[in-house]
Design a protein around this motif. Sequence first.
Motif, short mmCIF file in Angstrom:
data_model
loop_
_atom_site.label_atom_id
_atom_site.label_comp_id
_atom_site.label_asym_id
_atom_site.label_seq_id
_atom_site.Cartn_x
_atom_site.Cartn_y
_atom_site.Cartn_z
N MET A 1 32.26 -74.30 -45.40
CA MET A 1 32.63 -73.11 -46.14
C MET A 1 31.38 -72.49 -46.78
N SER A 2 31.21 -71.18 -46.62
CA SER A 2 30.06 -70.49 -47.19
C SER A 2 30.19 -70.45 -48.71
N PRO A 3 29.06 -70.56 -49.41
CA PRO A 3 29.12 -70.50 -50.87
C PRO A 3 29.52 -69.12 -51.37
N GLN A 4 30.11 -69.07 -52.54
CA GLN A 4 30.39 -67.80 -53.19
C GLN A 4 29.08 -67.18 -53.63
N THR A 5 29.08 -65.84 -53.76
CA THR A 5 27.87 -65.16 -54.20
C THR A 5 28.18 -64.27 -55.40
N SER A 6 27.19 -64.10 -56.25
CA SER A 6 27.30 -63.23 -57.41
C SER A 6 27.33 -61.77 -56.97
N PRO A 7 27.97 -60.90 -57.74
CA PRO A 7 27.89 -59.46 -57.42
C PRO A 7 26.48 -58.90 -57.56
N LEU A 8 25.57 -59.71 -58.12
CA LEU A 8 24.18 -59.29 -58.29
C LEU A 8 23.27 -59.85 -57.21
N ARG A 9 23.83 -60.43 -56.18
CA ARG A 9 23.05 -61.12 -55.15
C ARG A 9 21.93 -60.25 -54.58
N GLU A 10 22.22 -59.01 -54.24
CA GLU A 10 21.21 -58.15 -53.62
C GLU A 10 20.07 -57.87 -54.57
N ARG A 11 20.37 -57.71 -55.86
CA ARG A 11 19.30 -57.48 -56.84
C ARG A 11 18.40 -58.70 -56.96
N HIS A 12 19.01 -59.87 -56.96
CA HIS A 12 18.22 -61.10 -57.05
C HIS A 12 17.30 -61.24 -55.83
N ALA A 13 17.84 -60.99 -54.66
CA ALA A 13 17.04 -61.11 -53.44
C ALA A 13 15.88 -60.12 -53.45
#
Length: 370
Positions: A1-13
Motif C-alpha cells: 500500500m502506498s503511503p499517505q501524503t500531506s497536502p503540502l507534498r509538492e511544496r516540500h519536494a
Amino acid sequence: MSPQTSPLRERHAAAGAKFADFGGWSMPIEYAHGGVLAEHAAVREAVGLFDVSHLGTATVRGPGAAAFVDSCLSNDLSRIEPGQAQYTLCCVPDGEPRAGGVVDDLIVYLHGPDDVLLVPNAANAADVLARLSAAAPDGVTVTDRHTEVAVLALQGPRSPEVLTAAGLPGGDLAYMSFAGGDGDEVTVCRTGYTGEHGYELLVGAARAGELWDAVLAAGEPHGIRPCGLGARDTLRTEMGYPLHGHELSLDITPNQARSGWAVGWKKAAFWGREALLAEKQAGPARQLWGLQAPGRGIPRPGMDVLGADGQRIGEVTSGTFSPTLRTGIALALVDAAAGVAEGDEVAVDVRGRPQPVVVRRPPFVESHVR
C-alpha cells in the motif's frame, strides 16, 4: 500500500525535502538548505515551521461527548474549560491483555460539553477511533477527519511575531489554550513538541498550501526555516518528550514512562485504571531516565544499558546527537531494581563497547513552553 501524503507534498519536494515514512505517511525528514542541524538551531534560536499533517484528527460530538471521552482517556477533562487543550493517554482497558499499556498519546481540544476534537498519532489513529466508536453511547458520533485537516507547527522564540505578522489569532494565548476554528478558520493552539514557545495550526486540507505560504512569508524577516521531522525528533529528545513506540507503547505504561502526571488518578473511570493504580502502588518494575554521553559515542534505540558490573539493567528507547549540547543523549527504560539515581554513571553498549553515560532527569535543555 502506498503511503499517505500531506497536502503540502509538492511544496516540500520543491524545497528539496528528503522524505521518510511516519506511521504510513510520507513526510519530510529534512530540507536541502541545511538539514537537521540548521533546522534544529532555527527552532531553538528563531523560528521553524513544521508540517505535521500525518497526525490524526477526529471529532467526538453529541450529548455528553466530553464526559464520554473523559470516561475513556486518562487525563481529567474537568481540569480544563472550553477553549483549552489537554495532553492525555488512551490506555488498554482493564480485562484486556496488556491492561494499562498505552494505545496512544494524544491532544484533546475541548470546544464544549458536546464537542471535542482529538489529535492522535498517525499510526495509532485508527485504533483509538475504533475503540472510541465501539464504546460510544447512543447519540455520540466519532468522525475521522484525518485527511480533511492539515496540521502545521510554528515553533521557536520568534513564533509570536510570525503569528501576528501572518494575521492569525492567538499571539496572547495561554499555554494549552486555542482560538479560532469556526467554519474555515484556522485553529491556533499554544502548544508544540519542541520545548520552545510555539503554536500548532489546524486548517482544512484545501487551505493548507495557502497557510504554509503565508506563514513562511511572514516569518522571513524573523529567520524562519521549514523544518522536517528529523529536527522535530532531536528537539523532543532534548526535552525528554515521549514518542509512542519508543517511550510509550502497549508494553510501556504511563507509570514506567513518568507520564503519570497525565492520569486523573482520582477519576472514577478511565481505561486501564485498576491496572495502573495497582502498578503505581506496587511501584513500576522499570523507570524512564535520561542518559548523557560525555564522550563521542551516540546511544541509539535498542542498545543495552549496563550497570557498574557490566550486567544489563535496561534498554535505550530513543537516542540521538544533541545539536544544542553537542553530545549524545538518550532516553532509556531502566530496571527499578538497579537503584540508579540522577548523577550516577552507567554505560551503554555501543556496538560491543561500553560507552560511559551519566544518568539525567530530563529535560536536557531548558524548556520555554510556559
